[in-house]
Design a protein around this motif. Sequence first.
Motif, PDB file in Angstrom:
ATOM      1  N   GLY A 115      58.505  39.318  -2.560  1.00  0.00           N
ATOM      2  CA  GLY A 115      59.729  40.096  -2.582  1.00  0.00           C
ATOM      3  C   GLY A 115      59.741  41.172  -3.649  1.00  0.00           C
ATOM      4  O   GLY A 115      60.570  42.082  -3.598  1.00  0.00           O
ATOM      5  N   GLN A 116      58.817  41.069  -4.607  1.00  0.00           N
ATOM      6  CA  GLN A 116      58.780  42.057  -5.686  1.00  0.00           C
ATOM      7  C   GLN A 116      57.693  43.112  -5.486  1.00  0.00           C
ATOM      8  O   GLN A 116      57.614  44.062  -6.264  1.00  0.00           O
ATOM      9  N   GLN A 117      56.868  42.947  -4.475  1.00  0.00           N
ATOM     10  CA  GLN A 117      55.694  43.817  -4.329  1.00  0.00           C
ATOM     11  C   GLN A 117      56.067  45.272  -4.052  1.00  0.00           C
ATOM     12  O   GLN A 117      55.449  46.195  -4.608  1.00  0.00           O
ATOM     13  N   ILE A 118      57.078  45.514  -3.240  1.00  0.00           N
ATOM     14  CA  ILE A 118      57.435  46.902  -2.929  1.00  0.00           C
ATOM     15  C   ILE A 118      58.075  47.565  -4.144  1.00  0.00           C
ATOM     16  O   ILE A 118      57.755  48.712  -4.485  1.00  0.00           O
ATOM     17  N   GLY A 119      58.974  46.844  -4.798  1.00  0.00           N
ATOM     18  CA  GLY A 119      59.607  47.393  -5.993  1.00  0.00           C
ATOM     19  C   GLY A 119      58.596  47.741  -7.062  1.00  0.00           C
ATOM     20  O   GLY A 119      58.688  48.804  -7.704  1.00  0.00           O
ATOM     21  N   ARG A 120      57.604  46.855  -7.267  1.00  0.00           N
ATOM     22  CA  ARG A 120      56.590  47.128  -8.276  1.00  0.00           C
ATOM     23  C   ARG A 120      55.711  48.309  -7.860  1.00  0.00           C
ATOM     24  O   ARG A 120      55.346  49.142  -8.698  1.00  0.00           O
ATOM     25  N   ALA A 121      55.371  48.396  -6.574  1.00  0.00           N
ATOM     26  CA  ALA A 121      54.581  49.535  -6.098  1.00  0.00           C
ATOM     27  C   ALA A 121      55.334  50.840  -6.315  1.00  0.00           C
ATOM     28  O   ALA A 121      54.747  51.858  -6.720  1.00  0.00           O
ATOM     29  N   MET A 122      56.631  50.832  -6.089  1.00  0.00           N
ATOM     30  CA  MET A 122      57.439  52.027  -6.321  1.00  0.00           C
ATOM     31  C   MET A 122      57.476  52.372  -7.804  1.00  0.00           C
ATOM     32  O   MET A 122      57.427  53.550  -8.176  1.00  0.00           O
ATOM     33  N   GLU A 123      57.571  51.354  -8.668  1.00  0.00           N
ATOM     34  CA  GLU A 123      57.551  51.604 -10.110  1.00  0.00           C
ATOM     35  C   GLU A 123      56.242  52.269 -10.528  1.00  0.00           C
ATOM     36  O   GLU A 123      56.236  53.229 -11.312  1.00  0.00           O
ATOM     37  N   ILE A 124      55.131  51.750 -10.030  1.00  0.00           N
ATOM     38  CA  ILE A 124      53.826  52.334 -10.361  1.00  0.00           C
ATOM     39  C   ILE A 124      53.748  53.774  -9.860  1.00  0.00           C
ATOM     40  O   ILE A 124      53.271  54.678 -10.557  1.00  0.00           O
ATOM     41  N   ALA A 125      54.227  54.008  -8.635  1.00  0.00           N
ATOM     42  CA  ALA A 125      54.199  55.356  -8.064  1.00  0.00           C
ATOM     43  C   ALA A 125      55.038  56.314  -8.907  1.00  0.00           C
ATOM     44  O   ALA A 125      54.629  57.461  -9.152  1.00  0.00           O
ATOM     45  N   GLN A 126      56.196  55.850  -9.356  1.00  0.00           N
ATOM     46  CA  GLN A 126      57.044  56.711 -10.182  1.00  0.00           C
ATOM     47  C   GLN A 126      56.374  57.017 -11.522  1.00  0.00           C
ATOM     48  O   GLN A 126      56.504  58.136 -12.050  1.00  0.00           O
ATOM     49  N   LEU A 127      55.651  56.038 -12.068  1.00  0.00           N
ATOM     50  CA  LEU A 127      54.913  56.281 -13.314  1.00  0.00           C
ATOM     51  C   LEU A 127      53.810  57.323 -13.100  1.00  0.00           C
ATOM     52  O   LEU A 127      53.609  58.214 -13.929  1.00  0.00           O
ATOM     53  N   ILE A 128      53.107  57.223 -11.980  1.00  0.00           N
ATOM     54  CA  ILE A 128      52.065  58.206 -11.661  1.00  0.00           C
ATOM     55  C   ILE A 128      52.693  59.586 -11.504  1.00  0.00           C
ATOM     56  O   ILE A 128      52.146  60.599 -11.965  1.00  0.00           O
ATOM     57  N   ALA A 129      53.867  59.628 -10.864  1.00  0.00           N
ATOM     58  CA  ALA A 129      54.527  60.902 -10.584  1.00  0.00           C
ATOM     59  C   ALA A 129      55.041  61.599 -11.840  1.00  0.00           C
ATOM     60  O   ALA A 129      55.414  62.769 -11.788  1.00  0.00           O
ATOM     61  N   LYS A 130      55.048  60.911 -12.972  1.00  0.00           N
ATOM     62  CA  LYS A 130      55.417  61.553 -14.239  1.00  0.00           C
ATOM     63  C   LYS A 130      54.276  62.387 -14.803  1.00  0.00           C
ATOM     64  O   LYS A 130      54.481  63.195 -15.714  1.00  0.00           O
ATOM     65  N   ASN A 131      53.082  62.180 -14.266  1.00  0.00           N
ATOM     66  CA  ASN A 131      51.908  62.928 -14.730  1.00  0.00           C
ATOM     67  C   ASN A 131      51.740  64.208 -13.914  1.00  0.00           C
ATOM     68  O   ASN A 131      52.337  64.371 -12.852  1.00  0.00           O
ATOM     69  N   ALA A 132      50.890  65.093 -14.411  1.00  0.00           N
ATOM     70  CA  ALA A 132      50.657  66.362 -13.720  1.00  0.00           C
ATOM     71  C   ALA A 132      49.968  66.102 -12.384  1.00  0.00           C
ATOM     72  O   ALA A 132      48.863  65.555 -12.357  1.00  0.00           O
ATOM     73  N   PRO A 133      50.568  66.485 -11.263  1.00  0.00           N
ATOM     74  CA  PRO A 133      49.990  66.161  -9.955  1.00  0.00           C
ATOM     75  C   PRO A 133      48.631  66.795  -9.704  1.00  0.00           C
ATOM     76  O   PRO A 133      47.772  66.183  -9.065  1.00  0.00           O
ATOM     77  N   ILE A 134      48.430  68.012 -10.200  1.00  0.00           N
ATOM     78  CA  ILE A 134      47.123  68.639 -10.003  1.00  0.00           C
ATOM     79  C   ILE A 134      46.051  67.842 -10.736  1.00  0.00           C
ATOM     80  O   ILE A 134      44.963  67.586 -10.205  1.00  0.00           O
ATOM     81  N   GLY A 135      46.344  67.430 -11.962  1.00  0.00           N
ATOM     82  CA  GLY A 135      45.385  66.624 -12.720  1.00  0.00           C
ATOM     83  C   GLY A 135      45.056  65.324 -12.024  1.00  0.00           C
ATOM     84  O   GLY A 135      43.896  64.896 -11.974  1.00  0.00           O
ATOM     85  N   ILE A 136      46.074  64.663 -11.460  1.00  0.00           N
ATOM     86  CA  ILE A 136      45.858  63.400 -10.741  1.00  0.00           C
ATOM     87  C   ILE A 136      45.012  63.632  -9.495  1.00  0.00           C
ATOM     88  O   ILE A 136      44.066  62.882  -9.204  1.00  0.00           O
ATOM     89  N   GLN A 137      45.329  64.685  -8.752  1.00  0.00           N
ATOM     90  CA  GLN A 137      44.608  64.941  -7.502  1.00  0.00           C
ATOM     91  C   GLN A 137      43.143  65.289  -7.733  1.00  0.00           C
ATOM     92  O   GLN A 137      42.256  64.797  -7.026  1.00  0.00           O
ATOM     93  N   VAL A 138      42.862  66.122  -8.750  1.00  0.00           N
ATOM     94  CA  VAL A 138      41.459  66.464  -8.991  1.00  0.00           C
ATOM     95  C   VAL A 138      40.696  65.281  -9.581  1.00  0.00           C
ATOM     96  O   VAL A 138      39.484  65.163  -9.376  1.00  0.00           O
ATOM     97  N   THR A 139      41.399  64.398 -10.272  1.00  0.00           N
ATOM     98  CA  THR A 139      40.756  63.173 -10.757  1.00  0.00           C
ATOM     99  C   THR A 139      40.311  62.319  -9.584  1.00  0.00           C
ATOM    100  O   THR A 139      39.189  61.780  -9.571  1.00  0.00           O
TER     101      THR A 139
END
Length: 263
Positions: free
Chosen positions: A189-213
């Motif tokens: 029951g917590q897996q989707i919420g945690r996945a969303m939390e991780i995604a939001q943390l990733i989204a705080k970073n520069a998207p171009i930097g993440i994509q080229v990584t």
Amino acid sequence: MNDTKTQVGQIRTEVHGHVFKIVIDNVAKKNSFSPQMMAQMSDAMTLLDRTDDYWVGVLCAEGPDFTAGLDMPKFFGPKAENTEIKPGNIDAFALKSRCRKPIVTAVQGICFTIGIEMMLAGDIVVAADDARFCQMESKRGIAPLGGAHFRYLTRAGWGDAMYHLFLCDEFNAARAYKVGFVQEVVAPGQQIGRAMEIAQLIAKNAPIGIQVTKEAALKYIEAGEKAAIDYIPEIKDRVFSSEDMKEGIQSFVERRSAVFRGK
């Protein structure tokens, strides 16, 4: 696809800021995939890949199970349906084309065959501790066709990969975590919420930097160390010419959180 709950047997999508959520919704059949659902999944992945405002994807499922796999009669029976994936679309198994954006997958309950292959085609996996995994195609007289034959190797190494591919056995979330298929295990029951939390943390970073990584890491997987090294100048050009880099430096100087815009 739309942003509201639709009839059973669909792939739904939701937008949460810069996070694009893709939901498997066929609960009555343990989220098994029809040909139409495979086409819808490809459409959703393509939308994630090509929409500038979507920086991270989350793949998840309704109900107690992630997916039981293919609805076999609809693919191989006398009344098999043939729904073509649109030319140029992103492939949900990342075999012909792979989504450039990071994907966090949340799994629970039954996660068999193509479910494993789709989660391994992504980047990070959060599993409920009731998750059950099985690559059972060879028990049915066929073989994995969605990338399991090599993605088990890149995640787990030869011995563990062949152990599960040859035995076609069922294994739990703890085992999936041990061999690297799963990065976090949480209560059901917590897996989707945690996945969303991780995604939001990733989204705080520069998207171009993440994509080229991600692109650079894939260069190594696909072509080896030399190709990964040769790709560094392209990474440098794309990142150093971005507005996000200027913002990252300025935010450091001003001692504040960066506000990236993906440009």
